[in-house]
Scaffold this motif. Structure first.
Motif, PDB file in Angstrom:
ATOM      1  N   GLY A  95       0.815  -1.237  -0.447  1.00 35.14           N
ATOM      2  CA  GLY A  95       0.258  -0.053   0.251  1.00 35.14           C
ATOM      3  C   GLY A  95       0.306   1.111   0.314  1.00 35.14           C
ATOM      4  N   GLU A  96       0.218   1.930   0.566  1.00 36.51           N
ATOM      5  CA  GLU A  96       1.050   3.374   0.642  1.00 36.51           C
ATOM      6  C   GLU A  96       2.357   3.118   1.807  1.00 36.51           C
ATOM      7  N   ASN A  98       6.915   3.143   1.187  1.00 39.11           N
ATOM      8  CA  ASN A  98       8.260   3.491   0.472  1.00 39.11           C
ATOM      9  C   ASN A  98       8.858   1.496   0.026  1.00 39.11           C
ATOM     10  N   LYS A 100       7.640  -1.443   0.152  1.00 36.16           N
ATOM     11  CA  LYS A 100       6.766  -2.454   0.562  1.00 36.16           C
ATOM     12  C   LYS A 100       7.593  -3.709   0.305  1.00 36.16           C
ATOM     13  N   PRO A 147       5.182   5.010   5.946  1.00 43.62           N
ATOM     14  CA  PRO A 147       4.384   5.202   4.896  1.00 43.62           C
ATOM     15  C   PRO A 147       4.486   6.913   4.281  1.00 43.62           C
ATOM     16  N   ASN A 148       4.128   6.503   3.092  1.00 45.93           N
ATOM     17  CA  ASN A 148       3.808   8.425   2.877  1.00 45.93           C
ATOM     18  C   ASN A 148       2.613   8.380   3.079  1.00 45.93           C
ATOM     19  N   SER A 149       2.130  10.129   2.630  1.00 43.22           N
ATOM     20  CA  SER A 149       0.833  11.012   3.194  1.00 43.22           C
ATOM     21  C   SER A 149      -0.086  10.657   2.884  1.00 43.22           C
ATOM     22  N   LYS A 150      -0.391   9.696   1.920  1.00 45.22           N
ATOM     23  CA  LYS A 150      -1.667   9.006   1.868  1.00 45.22           C
ATOM     24  C   LYS A 150      -1.940   8.364   2.871  1.00 45.22           C
ATOM     25  N   ALA A 151      -1.146   7.624   3.630  1.00 39.24           N
ATOM     26  CA  ALA A 151      -1.516   7.115   4.216  1.00 39.24           C
ATOM     27  C   ALA A 151      -1.808   6.962   5.651  1.00 39.24           C
ATOM     28  N   GLU A 233      -1.915  -3.590   4.566  1.00 36.58           N
ATOM     29  CA  GLU A 233      -1.920  -2.381   4.405  1.00 36.58           C
ATOM     30  C   GLU A 233      -2.130  -1.212   4.593  1.00 36.58           C
ATOM     31  N   VAL A 235      -3.517   1.855   3.630  1.00 33.87           N
ATOM     32  CA  VAL A 235      -4.229   2.966   2.645  1.00 33.87           C
ATOM     33  C   VAL A 235      -5.397   4.178   2.699  1.00 33.87           C
ATOM     34  N   GLU A 236      -5.715   4.673   1.793  1.00 32.36           N
ATOM     35  CA  GLU A 236      -6.544   5.729   1.783  1.00 32.36           C
ATOM     36  C   GLU A 236      -7.024   6.472   2.644  1.00 32.36           C
TER      37      GLU A 236
END
Ligand SMILES: Nc1nc2c(c(=O)[nH]1)N[C@H]1C(S)=C(S)[C@@H](COP(=O)(O)O)O[C@H]1N2
Ligand SMILES: [Mo]
Length: 305
Positions: A95-96, A98, A100, A147-151, A233, A235-236
């Protein structure tokens, strides 16, 4: 001798490396390793148990369970799960984020170490227990995954394998929809109490308790503490958890233990602790109000149940 999970893991790795270079083939070695009974004991930092909780017995915790993939009965999963193969077992991390990847349970143990957490556990049905879990806080894993900013949420999924889980083999005649899914908001997932358990009472989890790896969220009803994880995962949007999908009037996304909000079919004010004949009061957030109430500041807990 004091063996840490790290040393155990390293020993196995060295053994495998040596094997590959030696006369014995690496497949023969992995066959050998697979046949060896897995060491069930774990090395961990004991809980200082500030709340002075007294744990239920190992017998109580391992003989009264909820694991619908085996059976809706409380005791049947104990027998039905005995042949469940829990090694090797890997968890997909996606998922969101870096980083995976897929990691074996023993790799997770080696990376994050193990500690004990003696937690209250309250099932939405009105029974409760105290469990000396062993594992690591989920935030350690989340930090590592970057996690990125969409997580915004974490979605958890139980393994789907009808050869292990008889109720999954029944297809549309199964008791609930599979695979079992749960979710947490990012701040809930990152809370220091939120735990990934791989053991209890000094040993690896028994199959009926969600081996080899499960979630434990002590301030929420037990159904949030999803067993036998296959995927985590980031997720947004808010995941639709299995019990909400099953019956949205009775089960929500948050499922915070709340004695003031009754289940439509029964009161949540009291609970029966396993092994006790009389009921005890259920505590707000299952006794973790001081630690977690601020996560829900300004939210109507009747609406977000
Ligand atoms: N995959 C999966 N996870 C699950 C369940 C289940 O049926 N399947 N039952 C939930 C419920 S309702 C409870 S109360 C706890 C029970 O955990 P225990 O059996 O280890 O006490 O697991 C939760 N996690
Ligand atoms: Mo439950």
């Amino acid at each position: 001798m004091h063996i840490t999970p790290e040393t155990l893991f390293e020993t196995r790795r060295h053994f495998l490396k040596l094997g590959a270079g030696a006369l014995v083939s690496s497949t023969a070695i992995s066959q050998l390793l697979a046949e060896l009974p897995q060491d069930m004991s774990l090395s961990y930092t004991p809980d200082i148990n500030l709340q002075k909780l007294s744990s239920n017995t190992f017998e109580q915790i391992t003989n009264y369970v909820n694991f619908y993939e085996f059976s809706t009965d409380k005791t049947a999963p104990v027998k039905l799960s005995q042949k469940m193969k829990t090694t090797p077992w890997s968890v997909g991390l996606s998922g969101e984020i870096n980083k995976k990847q897929t990691l074996e349970v023993d790799e997770l143990i080696a990376k994050f170490g193990l500690e004990e957490r003696i937690y209250r556990f309250r099932c939405v049905e009105g029974w409760s227990m105290v469990v000396p879990w062993i594992g690591f806080p989920l935030y350690k894993l989340l930090d590592y995954l970057e996690p990125n900013s969409k997580a915004k949420y974490v979605k958890f999924t139980t393994k789907h394998d009808p050869s292990i889980f008889p109720d999954q083999a029944k297809g549309i005649f199964s008791s609930i929809n599979y695979p079992y899914v749960e979710g947490l908001r990012m701040d809930e997932a990152r809370h220091p109490l939120t735990f990934i358990a791989v053991g209890m009472y000094g040993k690896r989890l028994l199959p009926q308790n969600g081996a080899p790896i499960r979630l434990v969220v002590p301030w929420k009803y037990g159904f949030k503490s999803i067993k036998s994880l296959d995927k985590i995962e980031l997720v947004e949007s808010e995941p639709l958890n299995t019990w909400q999908e099953q019956n949205p009037k009775e089960y929500g996304f948050y499922a915070n233990v709340n004695p003031a909000v009754d289940h439509p079919r029964w009161t949540q004010a009291k609970e029966r602790l396993l092994g006790k004949l009389t009921k005890q009061d259920t505590l707000p957030f299952n006794g973790y109000e001081k630690e977690v109430a601020s996560l829900y500041a300004g939210m109507d807990l009747r609406k977000f149940f």
